[in-house]
Structure formats: structure tokens, C-alpha cells
Design an enzyme around this catalytic site. Sequence first.
Site, mmCIF file in Angstrom:
data_model
loop_
_atom_site.group_PDB
_atom_site.id
_atom_site.type_symbol
_atom_site.label_atom_id
_atom_site.label_comp_id
_atom_site.label_asym_id
_atom_site.label_seq_id
_atom_site.Cartn_x
_atom_site.Cartn_y
_atom_site.Cartn_z
ATOM 1 C CG ASP A 91 -31.104 -4.495 17.296
ATOM 2 O OD1 ASP A 91 -31.258 -5.309 18.221
ATOM 3 O OD2 ASP A 91 -30.370 -4.701 16.301
ATOM 4 N NE ARG A 103 -25.692 1.911 8.577
ATOM 5 C CZ ARG A 103 -26.900 1.418 8.757
ATOM 6 N NH1 ARG A 103 -27.956 2.191 8.633
ATOM 7 N NH2 ARG A 103 -27.069 0.156 9.069
ATOM 8 C CG ASP A 155 -23.516 -0.059 9.786
ATOM 9 O OD1 ASP A 155 -22.931 0.443 8.806
ATOM 10 O OD2 ASP A 155 -24.245 -1.052 9.706
ATOM 11 C CB SER A 210 -28.131 -9.199 11.417
ATOM 12 O OG SER A 210 -27.838 -7.844 11.211
#
Length: 417
Positions: free
Chosen positions: A14, A94, A123, A175
Site C-alpha cells: 500500500d 496512530r 486508522d 491485512s
Amino acid sequence: MAKKLILAYSGGLDTSVALHWLTQERGYDVVALTVDVGLDSDRAAIEKRALATGAVGFHWVDAREDFIRFFAFPALAAGALYQGRYPLATALARPLIAKIMVDVAREESAEAVGHGCTGKGNDQVRFDVSTQALAPDLEIVAPLREWDMRTRQSEIDYALKHKIDVPVTKESPYSIDENLWGRSCESGLLEDPWQEPPEDVFAWTKSMDEAPDEPRYIEIGFERGIPVSLDGEQIDGVSLVGQLNSLAGEHGIGRIDHLEDRLVGIKSREIYEAPAAVTLHSAHRALERMTLSKAQLRMKTSIAQEYAQLIYDGLWFTGHHQDLASYVQSTQRHVTGVTRLRLHKGQATAVGTKSPRSLYATALATYEEGDQYDQSAAQGFIHVWGLPVRVQAQAQLLSQPDEPLHIASAEPQDSPN
Ligand code: ARG
């Protein structure tokens, strides 16, 4: 001159495709930033890939200590488990990554930051809201929300077409996001909630079958709610969490199969592995049961829920968090002592606690010699305690024959339709 953008970069598919796309399609000068929160990954390889994919610069920040000290351990002290289960590994990392992204943007005089989150998850919210709180002037770009590549295969095709060197190792069908506090795994087979998670989902924990038959006992020492020792030896947070991940993982501890409510309104199936976090929460809770009063424990349960929710919802940099954190810190001033745990077949069970600030008094609890509790005083206490109950029963329940004494019935009711 091209505008400069700091991209949170992991080196995976990604973010590698995003890096190329931001450069080619959007004309940014992209500086790649990799934040180490316990990635266990190869710095040289990631840097090489970033530069080969078109980055004009690369930063690597080892944030493991800050992550444990300012994010994971405060969440532990708060008892923060989202929906009572998820120790929040991904959610906690995060805001820290966003903070570092903002710091690097300032250092590099960048005008924008970017990340590789999709438009369906939590996220993106955590990154964007944290960035907006810390640096409202920075532009935020999320290529995965903008481009029309919707599948992994289309990203792979893009990478092949543009000769982007993405890891050629066998791609996981899931994932995955991981850091010291835990590993999160979703998609693939897991999207069917009827399907038992296959063994290949798990990387940090042994299955119940493979876990040793012999239990292992460990002792974790806390000072003011923060874990500071393992088996009597002082230890720093990063090493403690690392060691517990392998120790407890070996016994199959910390597997969490969760059907969770995302902040964007979707229910999603997520498999977590968090051996250290689960073990530490168990140890911490046991010590609190010994050192906090009944009222403190009750209040803290609701604060824990609120705290977990705000972490999950990306509201780390808020006044509400500061207020809750002050409360939590205050509750921890006597949470000092040791918990002994038995690690065995998927369970980290607290089997013993001791504390110099213990509220447990053997002289009051005992049924043996040396009892200091005055049983005759109980009668007077009950007389006063039961007073409002007697008054109400006389006035409203017993005096009205129709009033049912059985308040609810266990019998199934006819359903309305
Ligand atoms: N659902 C978790 C959260 O929102 C984890 C998401 C992590 N991503 C993943 N690819 N599993 O905190």
C-alpha cells in the site's frame, strides 16, 4: 518547486504504491518516514525501497520507548480494553505516528502529510484527527481514499507496471498491523464470522494443543500502576513487553477473536494477538483489587470504558483525554506491589498478590483465630441499612395484594410479532 509531503511509510505494498502515486500523479516531493513501534523490520531494506520508489528523503524514528511509556502503559493503568476485549495496539500507535509525522514535517518544512489508510477503517480517522489537532495548517493526503484501485490485485498490477520493488515474499492472505502492544489481523477468510480462525492467522501465540502442559509462574512488580519488574528484576518497559510477548505467547495467551464495532459504523471481524498486554492487564487488575476501594474500583470501570472509547475513536489529543488521564493517574498512587501469575493453556491467571498498600486485612477477613471483626455490631448495621427497604415494602409492596413480589419472571414472554 514541488510541494513536500511526509508519508508514513511501512515499506509494504500500500505505502509503496502510494509513494509512487504521490510523486507521479500528484507531483509531490515525498519524504518517507518509518516509525518503529516494534516492527521487527529491516531498516536498510525499507530505506532502499523508499528511495528506489522515488522518495527524496527517508527518516527512521525508533519510537518504541515513547510508545510503551506514553501510550501503552497509560492505557494499561486506565484498564483500557475496547468493548471489554481489545487492548488497542493499533489504535494507540496512530496518534504517536501522527505526532512524529508532524515533527518531521516541521523539520523538513513540508506542507503536507500522507498515510496509506483506506477510507473504510478507523486508522484514517486517528491519523487525520491527530494531525488536525497538532498541526491544523498541514494538508493531509490519503491516496487509498482517492485513487480507484479497489483491490490488492490492482495495486500489484500498478507496482508491476511501474517497476516498484514490493516485497516478493509470499503475501499473507490477511491485512496485518503489528507493534509491541499487539498484532491485528483482518480480512480474507476472517470476513466470514461463522468461520473459525485458521491456525495460519496466528504468529505470536501457540495453539492450545501446542502450548506446554506445564504451567509457568511469573511475578510482575508495579509501581503506581506501571509495571517495573519481572521475577524480582527491574526491567524497562520495552524489554518487559518484548519478553512477555514471547513468554505468554508460548502458552497461547492473548488470542482475541473479536467482532468489533468500527468508528465508521461497520462491524468487522478482527483477530488479535496480545500476549504481553493481556498478561499485564490481568496482573494490573488483580493488584487494583487489592489496593483500591470498592468505590474507586466501580468508578474506574466506567472510566476504563470511556478511556478505551476515546483511544479507539482517535481522540488522543483532546482535553477530555487530559481529564480522564488525571483521574487515572490519581487512582494509581497506591497501586504498588507484585502480582504472581500462572501462564497456562491460553490463560494468564493472577494467583497471588501482595502490596505494601494493601487494603486486605487478614484480621478482618479470617474465620480462624485472631478475628478482630465484631460480629455483634452487624445486627445494628443491618437494622439501619435495611430501613428504607422495610419502609417501602410496608407502604408499597405488602400492602397492595396485586403488586407482584416476583418482579420479573423467568418464563419466556410471547413475542410481539
Ligand atoms: N480494528 C483495529 C483498530 O481499529 C485494528 C485495525 C488494524 N488494521 C489491520 N490491518 N488489521 O484498531
